[in-house]
Motif scaffolding. Sequence first.
Motif, PDB file in Angstrom:
ATOM      1  N   ALA A 137       0.743  -1.239  -0.002  1.00  0.00           N
ATOM      2  CA  ALA A 137      -0.046   0.178  -0.128  1.00  0.00           C
ATOM      3  C   ALA A 137       0.900   1.083  -0.093  1.00  0.00           C
ATOM      4  N   THR A 138       1.846   1.300   0.872  1.00  0.00           N
ATOM      5  CA  THR A 138       2.925   2.379   0.847  1.00  0.00           C
ATOM      6  C   THR A 138       3.371   2.787  -0.605  1.00  0.00           C
ATOM      7  N   THR A 139       3.921   1.588  -1.056  1.00  0.00           N
ATOM      8  CA  THR A 139       4.773   1.503  -2.412  1.00  0.00           C
ATOM      9  C   THR A 139       3.730   2.080  -3.338  1.00  0.00           C
ATOM     10  N   VAL A 140       2.557   1.660  -3.384  1.00  0.00           N
ATOM     11  CA  VAL A 140       1.551   2.036  -4.422  1.00  0.00           C
ATOM     12  C   VAL A 140       1.352   3.707  -4.391  1.00  0.00           C
ATOM     13  N   SER A 141       1.118   4.202  -3.146  1.00  0.00           N
ATOM     14  CA  SER A 141       0.708   5.459  -2.949  1.00  0.00           C
ATOM     15  C   SER A 141       1.911   6.405  -3.282  1.00  0.00           C
ATOM     16  N   GLN A 142       3.247   6.057  -3.044  1.00  0.00           N
ATOM     17  CA  GLN A 142       4.381   6.745  -3.167  1.00  0.00           C
ATOM     18  C   GLN A 142       4.540   6.872  -4.712  1.00  0.00           C
ATOM     19  N   CYS A 143       4.453   5.648  -5.256  1.00  0.00           N
ATOM     20  CA  CYS A 143       4.495   5.691  -6.845  1.00  0.00           C
ATOM     21  C   CYS A 143       3.532   6.562  -7.506  1.00  0.00           C
ATOM     22  N   ARG A 144       2.312   6.729  -6.995  1.00  0.00           N
ATOM     23  CA  ARG A 144       1.271   7.406  -7.433  1.00  0.00           C
ATOM     24  C   ARG A 144       1.672   9.084  -7.198  1.00  0.00           C
ATOM     25  N   ALA A 145       2.072   9.469  -6.061  1.00  0.00           N
ATOM     26  CA  ALA A 145       2.534  10.551  -5.738  1.00  0.00           C
ATOM     27  C   ALA A 145       3.711  11.075  -6.561  1.00  0.00           C
ATOM     28  N   ARG A 146       4.675   9.923  -7.113  1.00  0.00           N
ATOM     29  CA  ARG A 146       5.869  10.600  -8.199  1.00  0.00           C
ATOM     30  C   ARG A 146       5.244  10.471  -9.616  1.00  0.00           C
ATOM     31  N   GLY A 147       3.920  10.399  -9.886  1.00  0.00           N
ATOM     32  CA  GLY A 147       3.188  10.678 -11.057  1.00  0.00           C
ATOM     33  C   GLY A 147       3.097   9.540 -11.916  1.00  0.00           C
ATOM     34  N   ALA A 148       3.197   8.343 -11.303  1.00  0.00           N
ATOM     35  CA  ALA A 148       3.017   7.178 -11.954  1.00  0.00           C
ATOM     36  C   ALA A 148       1.524   6.731 -12.104  1.00  0.00           C
ATOM     37  N   THR A 149       1.251   6.139 -13.218  1.00  0.00           N
ATOM     38  CA  THR A 149      -0.220   5.589 -13.554  1.00  0.00           C
ATOM     39  C   THR A 149      -0.374   4.257 -12.844  1.00  0.00           C
ATOM     40  N   ILE A 150      -1.097   4.036 -11.907  1.00  0.00           N
ATOM     41  CA  ILE A 150      -1.241   2.794 -11.069  1.00  0.00           C
ATOM     42  C   ILE A 150      -2.391   1.780 -11.482  1.00  0.00           C
ATOM     43  N   ARG A 151      -2.032   0.696 -11.718  1.00  0.00           N
ATOM     44  CA  ARG A 151      -3.044  -0.483 -11.934  1.00  0.00           C
ATOM     45  C   ARG A 151      -2.629  -1.596 -11.067  1.00  0.00           C
ATOM     46  N   GLN A 152      -3.801  -2.227 -10.530  1.00  0.00           N
ATOM     47  CA  GLN A 152      -3.695  -3.469  -9.677  1.00  0.00           C
ATOM     48  C   GLN A 152      -4.388  -4.243 -10.184  1.00  0.00           C
ATOM     49  N   ASP A 153      -3.858  -5.694 -10.371  1.00  0.00           N
ATOM     50  CA  ASP A 153      -4.305  -6.924 -10.662  1.00  0.00           C
ATOM     51  C   ASP A 153      -3.946  -7.979 -10.143  1.00  0.00           C
TER      52      ASP A 153
END
Length: 426
Positions: free
Chosen positions: A58-74
Amino acid sequence: MSGRLCRWIDDAIAEILRRDSTYFERFPLVFPVSEGLPAESENGLSSSSHTETAEILATTVSQCRARGATIRQDVSARDPVADMILKTALAGRRPLSEICLHADELDLMSCIRVDYREGTTRRGSRYFVRRDGSIPVVLVNAIGAPLDPWSQLIADRSHDLRIIIVESQCADLFNGGMRRYVDLGSDVEEIYSALSRERIGQFSVLGWCSGGRAATELAVRGADQVSFLVLVSPSFCGAAGVGPQLTGFESGIGQMCTTVRQNPAAANFFVRSIEKLAQSGDWARNLHDPIKRGAALFKLPAKRRAGALVASMLDCEFLRNYAARDLSDSEYQIHEALKRVAAPILLITGDHDNIVNSEYVSSVLDVWGNDVTLAEISGAGHYAQDLQYAHLTSLIDRFLNGTFPSSNERVAVRSIGKSTISKSSK
């Protein structure tokens, strides 16, 4: 824990963006969903509890999103790039040197002026010795390459290594380039000259790429002085007893050097296109395949370091001198030298190295080495001392302090050489 975790995630993100600053703009990151995480890892993804792993995810996803990454989870996610970030987060259980997060901002010359003393050998070669540190380590760079890929190790004040760097008479230490032909033996003699002037008795050796042969020879000649030999992606083409398995880069360089030795005028043709040999990653072709896309990305150096390995060949005279050194190095019997190395060896490789064949090098050390520890860093190419600096220095620190390095989610460690083949059978 939270601050430390975030710094490790930032370090993993830097591995991506230092290679391609537009990656997040063009490609999504596909992470698994927490419900789909196994209680125990099937592929070395996590040694943590399921709850802790879910929190780190959860922390990793949140931080990557904050750095501008488009996130998908599957639930069936297969994205090597996202997987690398998550594995880094899971492996990051120790403090991270802040220098890792500012690698492209380092001023190498300023670091050298402040933290190192300069001296000269009997023949007039410059050398630099770190003022601090209690563990003497001779750094042997790739032939003709600038020192820039080692900026983090040189600038990092948190480690206890007393780095010793000796300029080869063939190349400028900071700019690279093969200004003249010098054989391997002369390079080794200059290093021992510097060590003698500094009255250094026991020391360890750290060699990278084509500097691996000189590093090995140092360990052979200084059998009573060398405590440990660390080889990072060494180039050991031509070792007996192991079938040749060249990368496209090694094959191309070898053919080019042979042609230039036979026809020196051919250097004019090669210089114009040589830099392309060190490049990888056809993003247009791999847009819709995350597996191929990840493999192509992991092979790349940081964009700023892209010219490091070819700096020795970007001038016609440089290339002719490099071709002469390539010939003399190919005549060096690396397998015989490895048999004679008494010091424990740490071999560090990247699983996506497209400059040297990591599998071949590992086989060479397995057949001819004695006491060898192999550490393979996942998601790494040829420049682990730069892009995977934190992982590399963790391995080196433990090894030089006499502790067997341990595996984690990013690094696989095992014994090879003497542990699997007896001396008498070699």
